[in-house]
Design an enzyme around this catalytic site. Structure first.
Site, PDB file in Angstrom:
ATOM      1  N   ASP A   5       0.871  -1.231   0.029  1.00  0.00           N
ATOM      2  CA  ASP A   5      -0.100   0.021   0.030  1.00  0.00           C
ATOM      3  C   ASP A   5       0.751   1.217   0.132  1.00  0.00           C
ATOM      4  OD1 ASP A   5      -2.276   1.576   0.602  1.00  0.00           O
ATOM      5  OD2 ASP A   5      -1.630   1.850   2.616  1.00  0.00           O
ATOM      6  N   ALA A  45       0.063   5.146   1.253  1.00  0.00           N
ATOM      7  CA  ALA A  45       0.021   6.084   2.643  1.00  0.00           C
ATOM      8  C   ALA A  45      -0.393   5.344   3.838  1.00  0.00           C
ATOM      9  CB  ALA A  45      -1.229   7.122   2.520  1.00  0.00           C
ATOM     10  N   LYS A  71     -11.680   6.457  -3.155  1.00  0.00           N
ATOM     11  CA  LYS A  71     -11.972   7.300  -2.287  1.00  0.00           C
ATOM     12  C   LYS A  71     -13.516   7.790  -2.614  1.00  0.00           C
ATOM     13  CE  LYS A  71      -8.031   7.614  -0.463  1.00  0.00           C
ATOM     14  NZ  LYS A  71      -8.041   6.613   0.696  1.00  0.00           N
ATOM     15  N   ASP A  81      -1.547  -1.238   5.855  1.00  0.00           N
ATOM     16  CA  ASP A  81      -1.820  -0.501   7.209  1.00  0.00           C
ATOM     17  C   ASP A  81      -3.191  -0.521   7.862  1.00  0.00           C
ATOM     18  OD1 ASP A  81      -2.150   2.883   7.156  1.00  0.00           O
ATOM     19  OD2 ASP A  81      -1.903   1.739   5.240  1.00  0.00           O
TER      20      ASP A  81
END
Length: 264
Positions: free
Chosen positions: A8, A10, A49, A183
């Site tokens: 991933d 960010a 998003k 994360d």
């Protein structure tokens, strides 16, 4: 043998704490007169998003605020406006929050040295990724393949389509020869849906939700408590491996390779 690692971005390899999208979401909803908590935002972090905004709009607190302010529930046009505002904000903040996390370059070198391919998936759009990629490349991190939901007809996380795309591009048939590192719980779900090995990163993760400064200011006991809190979240969804930082990934890969060798 492990043939590829899919990271991933960010919170995993850049932007310690995954701060840029949180700030941008808050700004977009603030423009609409809606207050969001970090928890509201982070619970579905990692999704494309557009999908993420849809999830936020379904939260009870958000619907209540919206109905109180506009005497109606949010519609698709409202979602489009929020998405446009989010994109504008994020494109701005990405320029400030794209620093590589500690250990990324060292791990990337190890993977290159052992001819393990490196790819990435993300909830960002291609336009957003251009900013992140360019900054990461200047710092020495250049994955072989960067995939967004736009490459797979909008089927972003938690769907496995981006990983399937990578497998096809890399000509890897067995998903067990791939490690997905992320994360967020959505990262893990994406990996599980694709049948690959999953690794959750604790420090600097969106699940932990702290900046580097905030984490460093905690006492040793508080840091341990935070790590354990995040580990329990990863374990609750049956993540294969949970590591404190990207430094620990090398040990996981070597363990998996050794285990796979013994089976033969």
């Amino acid at each position: 043998m492990i043939e590829a690692v899919i990271f991933d971005w960010a919170g995993t390899t850049v932007d310690y704490g995954s701060l840029a999208p949180v700030i941008a979401f808050k700004k977009a909803f603030e423009n609409a007169g809606i207050e969001l908590s970090d928890g509201d935002i982070r619970r579905d972090m990692g999704m494309a998003k557009w999908d993420h905004i849809g999830k936020i709009l379904k939260l009870d607190d958000v619907k209540q605020q919206w109905e109180q302010k506009y005497s109606a529930l949010p519609n698709n046009n409202d979602r489009k406006k929020l998405y446009e505002d989010f994109q504008i904000s994020l494109l701005h903040y990405l320029k400030e929050y794209t620093e590589l996390k500690s250990g990324v370059l060292k791990t990337f070198k190890y993977l290159n040295d052992y001819e393990i391919k490196v790819a990435t998936t993300t909830g960002y759009t291609a336009e957003m990724m251009k900013i992140v990629q360019d900054k990461a490349a200047k710092d020495g991190y250049v994955p072989e393949l960067v995939v967004t939901s736009e490459d797979v007809n909008g089927h972003g996380r938690p769907f496995p389509d981006m990983i399937h795309y990578i497998m096809e591009e890399f000509k890897i048939d067995d998903p067990k020869n791939i490690v997905k590192v992320g994360d967020t719980l959505v990262d893990i779900e994406e990996g599980q849906n694709a049948g690959v090995r999953t690794v959750g990163i604790v420090e600097g993760s969106s699940l932990m939700g702290l900046s580097k400064i905030e984490f460093d200011e905690l006492s040793s006991e508080e840091q341990l408590a935070k790590r354990n809190q995040v580990k329990r979240k990863f374990e609750s969804v049956n993540t294969d491996f949970v590591i404190d930082s990207i430094f620990d990934l090398v040990q996981i890969i070597e363990y998996l390779n050794e285990s796979m060798d013994k089976k033969w």
